[in-house]
Design a protein around this motif. Sequence first.
Motif, PDB file in Angstrom:
ATOM      1  N   ASN A 138     -69.354 -24.477 -73.363  1.00 34.50           N
ATOM      2  CA  ASN A 138     -68.454 -23.480 -72.772  1.00 34.50           C
ATOM      3  C   ASN A 138     -67.293 -24.223 -72.100  1.00 34.50           C
ATOM      4  OD1 ASN A 138     -67.164 -21.598 -71.200  1.00 34.50           O
ATOM      5  ND2 ASN A 138     -69.029 -20.783 -70.260  1.00 34.50           N
ATOM      6  N   PRO A 139     -66.085 -24.183 -72.694  1.00 34.99           N
ATOM      7  CA  PRO A 139     -64.993 -24.996 -72.141  1.00 34.99           C
ATOM      8  C   PRO A 139     -64.557 -24.559 -70.753  1.00 34.99           C
ATOM      9  CG  PRO A 139     -64.155 -23.483 -73.809  1.00 34.99           C
ATOM     10  CD  PRO A 139     -65.656 -23.362 -73.844  1.00 34.99           C
ATOM     11  N   PHE A 140     -64.890 -23.318 -70.394  1.00 35.31           N
ATOM     12  CA  PHE A 140     -64.422 -22.808 -69.094  1.00 35.31           C
ATOM     13  C   PHE A 140     -65.252 -23.313 -67.921  1.00 35.31           C
ATOM     14  CE2 PHE A 140     -63.102 -19.430 -72.139  1.00 35.31           C
ATOM     15  CZ  PHE A 140     -61.744 -19.705 -72.073  1.00 35.31           C
ATOM     16  N   ARG A 141     -66.378 -23.930 -68.228  1.00 37.03           N
ATOM     17  CA  ARG A 141     -67.237 -24.411 -67.148  1.00 37.03           C
ATOM     18  C   ARG A 141     -66.740 -25.718 -66.541  1.00 37.03           C
ATOM     19  NH1 ARG A 141     -70.647 -21.302 -64.328  1.00 37.03           N
ATOM     20  NH2 ARG A 141     -71.740 -19.838 -65.658  1.00 37.03           N
TER      21      ARG A 141
END
Lengths: 510, 360
Positions: free
Chosen positions: A3-6
Motif C-alpha cells: 500500500n503506497p499510502f502507508r
Amino acid sequence: MKNPFRKDLVSRSRPEACTVVIFGATGDLTHRKLVPALYNLQVEGALPAGVRIVGFARRDKSDQEFRTGLEELNKKVSRSGHDDTIWSEFEQTIHYHQSEFQDEEGYQRLAERLDEIDRERGGKGNRLFYIASAPSFFDDVLEHLKKAGLNKNKEGCWARVIVEKPFGTDLPTAQHLNEVVSRTFEEEDTYRIDHYLGKETAQNIMVLRFANAIFEPLWNNNYISHIQITCAENLGMEGGRGGYYDKAGALRDMVQNHLLQLLSLVAMEPPTDLSADGVRDEKVKVLRSMRQWDTPELVAENVVRGQYIAGHVDGEKVVGYREEDRVDPESMTESYVALKVLIDTWRWSEVPFYVRMGKQLPKKATEISVHFKEPPTVLFNALAGGVPGGNVLVIRIQPDEGISLRMVSKIPGASLRLEPVKMDFHYSTSFGKGSPEAYERLLLDCMAGDATLFARRDEVEEAWKFIDHIEHAWHNSEEPPPMAEFVAGTWGPKEADDLLKKSGHKWRRL
Amino acid sequence: MLDKCTRALGKEVAVGSVDQELRLLWEEDKASTNASLMNLAVYSEEDDAILKNSEIVQAITKEHACRAILIGIDRDASDASIRAWITAHCHLSRQGSKSVCCEQIAFQLTGRATGRLRNTVFAHLNSDLPLVFWWQGELSDIFTERLYSLIDRFIFDSAQWSEPLLSLQKINRMLGEGVGLAPMDLEWTRSYQARLALAALFDDPLAAQALEYTQQIRIVVHPDHRMAGMQVLAWIVQSTGWQRSRDLGLCGDQDNSDTEDRFYFETHQGSDVTVRVEYDASSATLGLVELSSADCVVRVSREVGSAYMHQQLEAGAHQIDRLVPAASDDASELVADQLSRGGKNTLYRTMLPVYLDLLK
C-alpha cells in the motif's frame, strides 16, 4: 500487495483487518478491558476497517443481548468516553457465539460463522483467537480449534492466538500448555499477553536506557549498588478474588510474569535491533542467568513470604488474609513476597535485585528504583553526617507514571551541609493527553504481527523454573521456610526488611 | 483595544525584569507545579493577536506543557517600543490532584523589529527545551536565517497565505539548506485524518489492486482550504509515483477556474487519471477525496461541522462504510494534534516538491 499510502504516514507496524474471537466473552476481562480497548481504537480511527468481534461463551445470549451488556460497561469504563454514534456502528461488528468450550460441534459452527463473516467482509480471513477463559479450559479451546481447522493459516491470511495469564501454574503445566499451543499454532503466531508490557512506562524503560547516552555507561555493577522492584496494592481479596488468589499467591500471580518481565527489561543487554526476537533474545538471557534458589535453605535465606493480619488501610479496618472471603482459614498462600534475585552475568555480578509484591500495603504503587553506589569516602563523605544517601533513579510504572532522580545538593548557607533533592518527571504533568490502555496497544500489535511486547515460550518457562524452586521449598519440603505476618496497612513483615539489612540495604520508602 | 484588554495577558512587567517577575509569580503560588516540555513561541503581525493567542495557548497547555512566548508586532508604527506581560495558565492534572501551570510571556512590539524580535524571544527561552515557533499569517521578511536556524519545529498555515507558492518556495529553500527544523503546515494537519482513512482503505486487497487502474480522482474542499486539496493530491501523486501527462509529453496538462482545477496523470499501468479539485463554499474544510476505477470506488467524505468522516469502499458486493474521526477545525486543537505527533514530518518534506509543481 504493498500500500503506497502507508509510507511514513504512521510510525508503527500496520495492523490488519481480522475477526477477533474472544473465548470467555461473558467474563470481566472482555467487558472491562478487551471490548473497551477495541472501541477506543475505533474512536481514534486506529482499528483497521473490517475488524469483527465474535464472543464465544457458554451462556445462551443473542447478539443484541451481548452487545447491550458490553455497551453498559463501556459507558462506565471507556477511556475516551462513550459516543452513541460510534458505538451504534461499532456494535454492528460484534457477534455472539454460544457453545461449551468442550463441544466439538460448537467449533465447527464457529468455523462456518467465521467463513460467513469473511464472505460478508469480502476481505481476507485473518483470525485472532483471544483465550480469556478460565485456565482450566485453555487445553480444550486449543485442541478444538485445531480439530475444527481454525488454527490453519488460510492462503494469504493468518491465524493467531493470544493466551491470557496465568500461563501455567508451574513449569510442568506451562510446558504442557506450551506443547498444546505449539501443536496448534506456530510460535510466531502465539502471543502470550502480559499487560504490564503494554504500559507506557514499561515501554519507556528501553527508551530511557538506550536512547539516553548518560545511563548505559553507569548501568552495571561498577556503579549500581542494587535495584528494587516494588508492586504494592492497597486492596485485599475484594470481589470474590480470594478463591483464585488463594490457589495462586503473590509469587505466581505477579512475580512470575509481570515483575520478572520488568526485571528483564531493566537488566537486559542492548538488543541488536527492535525486532520481537531481538528484544526477547536479550530478555530471556536475563531470566536464564538468574541464580536459582534451589534448596529450602537458599529459599529461606533469600525469599520472604507473608500474610497480612487485621489492620487498617486507607483509614478503613480490614480483616486478615486468612479471614478473607473464599480464603482457606489455614491457608499457607502468601499475600506478600519479597525476594532477592542475583543475575550471574558480567554486568550484574553481585548486584542484588530486590523484588517485592504485596496486598493490603499502605498504597498502590508499582515502581523500579535503581540505587547507585555511594561516592568514594573522600571530600564530602568526610563531613559530619557524610553524603546523605546515594543517587536513586526511580521509574514509576503506576499510578503516577514518571521518572525521578535523587541527587545531593548543598543547602544554601555559609556552612557546607548536604541534603538530597529530587528531579522529577511526571507523565501526567508533562503530557496532558492520557496514555492508551495497555490492551489497546497490545491488540493492535497482535493484528500487526508484532510480538515484541509479548512473552516468548522460553521466557515463560525460564521464569517458571526460577519460581518453581521457591514454591517447592514452601509447599513440598520437609522444613518449609516460615510464613511471616504483618499488620495490614504496613509495608510488609520485618523479615523482609531483614532480607535487605543483611546486605546493608533497606527498602525505599514509597 | 490592546490597552483595554491587557488584563487577560496578566501582569505587565518591565522587559528587563521578566525572569525576576516570573520567579516572584512562582513564589506566590507554592501549590502549583510549573511544567514545561518545550518553548512555544507564537508570532503574529495582526492587530491585537496576542489576546486571541493567549486564549489559544491556554487551550494548548491542557495537553502540552510549555513556556509560551507570545509576540505581537505592529511593524508599521513609527515609534519603536516594547511591552511585556507575564501570566500562567493552570489546569488540574489528569488525576485531578495537581494544579499544573505553564508560564506565558507576552511581548507587544512596535516599529522595526527584526533584531529586537530575535533577541527578545531568544533571551527568554527555557534552555535545553526545543523551540516550537508558530508563525501566524504571511511569511514576512522577518523570517530570516538568523531566526529559523534556532527553531526546532516551525508551525505555519499555508491556508493563510495570499501567495502560497512564493512562501512555500521559501520554506523549501530553507529545508534545502539542511536546517534541522521540522516544518508543520496546519493545512497539512487538516488533511491528516483523511489521509489516514484513505490509506487504511488501500490496505484492502481489492482497493489496492484497483489503484493502478484509477480513472478519476475527485477532491472537494472549501475555497478557504484550496491548499489542503492540493496537498492531498500531491501526497497521492508522490505516493503512487504517477506521472503528469505534461511530463510525459502528452496533451492536456491542467485546466483551472475559480471553482475547479483539473490535472491529468498517467499511472504505471498506463491508465489515464483525471483529477478534479473542486472549491465549494458549502463543503467542509476537506469534504471529499474519492478515487474511482471501473471496479472500485474509495471515498473519504465529511459533512460540514461533523466530528467524523465516512470511510467508504465499494467494490461490487464488497463494501465498507464506517465512521472515523475527522481533524478538528480549531487552530489550538490542530496545533495540539501536531505537537502530539512530534517527529520530523518527513512525509511533508517528501511531498513538498510535488506540491510546489502542482501550484505552478
